[in-house]
Structure formats: C-alpha cells, structure tokens
Scaffold this active site. Structure first.
Site, mmCIF file in Angstrom:
data_model
loop_
_atom_site.group_PDB
_atom_site.id
_atom_site.type_symbol
_atom_site.label_atom_id
_atom_site.label_comp_id
_atom_site.label_asym_id
_atom_site.label_seq_id
_atom_site.Cartn_x
_atom_site.Cartn_y
_atom_site.Cartn_z
ATOM 1 N N SER A 80 20.611 -30.924 5.339
ATOM 2 C CA SER A 80 21.737 -31.173 4.450
ATOM 3 C C SER A 80 22.581 -29.905 4.364
ATOM 4 O O SER A 80 22.056 -28.788 4.500
ATOM 5 C CB SER A 80 21.251 -31.550 3.045
ATOM 6 N N PHE A 110 23.616 -28.661 1.806
ATOM 7 C CA PHE A 110 23.178 -27.929 0.620
ATOM 8 C C PHE A 110 22.027 -26.968 0.926
ATOM 9 O O PHE A 110 21.736 -26.079 0.140
ATOM 10 C CB PHE A 110 22.760 -28.899 -0.484
ATOM 11 N N TYR A 111 21.352 -27.162 2.060
ATOM 12 C CA TYR A 111 20.223 -26.302 2.399
ATOM 13 C C TYR A 111 20.673 -24.962 2.971
ATOM 14 O O TYR A 111 19.866 -24.041 3.081
ATOM 15 C CB TYR A 111 19.300 -26.991 3.405
ATOM 16 N N LYS A 112 21.924 -24.885 3.387
ATOM 17 C CA LYS A 112 22.531 -23.625 3.858
ATOM 18 C C LYS A 112 21.821 -23.039 5.086
ATOM 19 O O LYS A 112 21.784 -21.823 5.277
ATOM 20 C CB LYS A 112 22.571 -22.590 2.727
#
Length: 257
Positions: free
Chosen positions: A52, A54-56
C-alpha cells in the site's frame, strides 16, 4: 506429519484468476530492508505480496521484485501483487479516516476500479476492511463483483458471519494478521497485544502434534481440535478505524460483519 510448506498452492477467484494461498504483508518492513526481504521471500517460495502507498516502501518493493525478475528466479505471471488505492483528504476539514472508511461513495469508487480492469491495469479487484452492508451496496450495481475481501481475521476474531456471506457470494477471503500480529505493540505502542501463538489451546496442539505454534494453522486438524480453536473467538479486533468510533451510524462491528 508433513513439514512441506503451502507456498505453491493457489485458489481460483470468481474472475478466473488464481491467488496464492500464502502472501507476505509488507506494512512493517523498513524501506532500507525491503529489497532484501522481498528477494529472500521469493527465494523461499512467496509469490503473493501485499502493499500500500501508506506503507512507504512500495518503491523498494518494486526494486526487489525487479531484481528477482531480472535474475530469472521468477516470472511475472507467477507473481500476485495486492495494492490499495491511494487517498487524500477531501479538504482541510475532513479526516483521512473519514474519507477512506465512510464518507466517500464506495459504489462510485467501485466503478472507477472496474475502469482500471477494463483498461488492463489490473487483473482482479477487491475490497479491504469492508463490512457486509458495504459489500452488498457494491454487488447490487456492479459490473465486476469483488474478487477478494481482505480483512483482519484470526483465532480471536473469526468473523464467521462475514466469512459465510463472502463464501456464498463467491468472494475470496484474505486474512491479514492471521496470527494476531504478534509483536505489533512493540512496533506501534498504540495497538494492544493479541498473540494467538501463545494461547494455551494452541500450545496444547503444539505439544500434541510436535509443531511450532504457527504450523498449527497450516495442516488438517481433527474436528475436536477445530472445535477448541473455534471457542477461542473473542470478537477481539486489533486494528480499528477511528471513523466508526465517532460515527456509529456507519458501524464497523461484528453485527455488520
């Protein structure tokens, strides 16, 4: 008892594609370790990777996959990559959690997901952390039904009603945190500890079958064993979403699950 792993096992989705049984979640992999983790995971048999924005670490995950592909260790058609659609705040007055979990139009968003498939940019599309009503809303109008629901599911949160609903609709369930995400509280102190691998019922089965706690979940148990595991259900959720605590009219609870 066999000790053979099940990395090579696949399940057919309702769109005709196949999803590997075991997938590697990447949410807690540090960016500077991601390439090494991914290449090692491919070496031991993983072919399904969940990621994702969001996991960077998506750039590094891509680099690791590219290395494996260029080395000839794996072909692209062997890999199943699960990604989530990015999101931003609607405006300065809207919390990100509201946009993702409740206030956006899921039906309209699904039409955009269908366009992604029509354009050949994705082979399968599904939903994550949806409850039964949200899935029904999509099914009523969709051209392409969800192939997968990814949701938290483990011995302490068995969500039987939601699983049965998805099975009846031909939607494959992907469980995240299937072991209760042990060690998460050390990584993120705001989360409570929920380590199913240390439960006494699991440890009794460990001693009975001479397996590790994690292996208790990867082979056939007797009906009596399964009955004991079923009784572990506490409707205990590790991961929650603040929107549903603040807006009970959009419940994310076991009643809707």
């Amino acid at each position: 008892m066999t000790t053979e792993h099940n990395f090579g096992k696949h399940f057919a989705l309702n769109d005709g594609n196949f999803i590997p049984l075991a997938g590697l979640g990447t949410s807690r992999i540090l960016p500077n370790e991601t390439i090494s983790v991914i290449t090692t995971a491919i070496d031991i048999g993983y072919r399904h990777f969940d990621t994702s924005e969001f996991y960077k670490n998506t750039t590094q995950l891509g680099d690791g996959l590219r290395q494996a592909l260029l080395s000839g260790k794996v072909n692209r058609d062997e890999l199943f990559i699960t990604a989530k659609k990015g999101a931003t705040k609607c405006n300065d007055h809207t919390k990100l959690g509201e946009y993702i979990n409740g206030m956006c139009d899921h039906v309209q968003l699904w039409k955009e997901m269908e366009d992604v498939v029509d354009k050949g940019l994705a082979m399968s599309i599904g939903v994550s952390n949806f409850n039964q009503q949200q899935i029904k809303n999509i099914i009523q109008t969709c051209k392409i039904p969800p192939a997968v629901l990814q949701t938290e599911c483990h011995a302490y949160l068995q969500i039987k009603d939601l699983v049965k609903f998805c099975q009846d609709e031909g939607i494959f369930i992907t469980a995240f945190a299937p072991f209760g995400s042990p060690g998460l509280s050390k990584y993120k102190p705001c989360y409570k500890e929920c380590d199913t691998l240390k439960d006494e019922v699991v440890l009794d089965l460990v001693r009975k079958y001479e397996r590790t706690p994690a292996q208790i979940f990867d082979f056939s148990l007797t009906d009596d064993d399964m009955e004991m595991m079923t009784k572990l259900d506490k409707s205990s959720r590790i991961f929650s979403f603040p929107f549903f605590k603040e807006h009970p009219q959009y419940p994310y609870s076991e009643e809707l699950n």
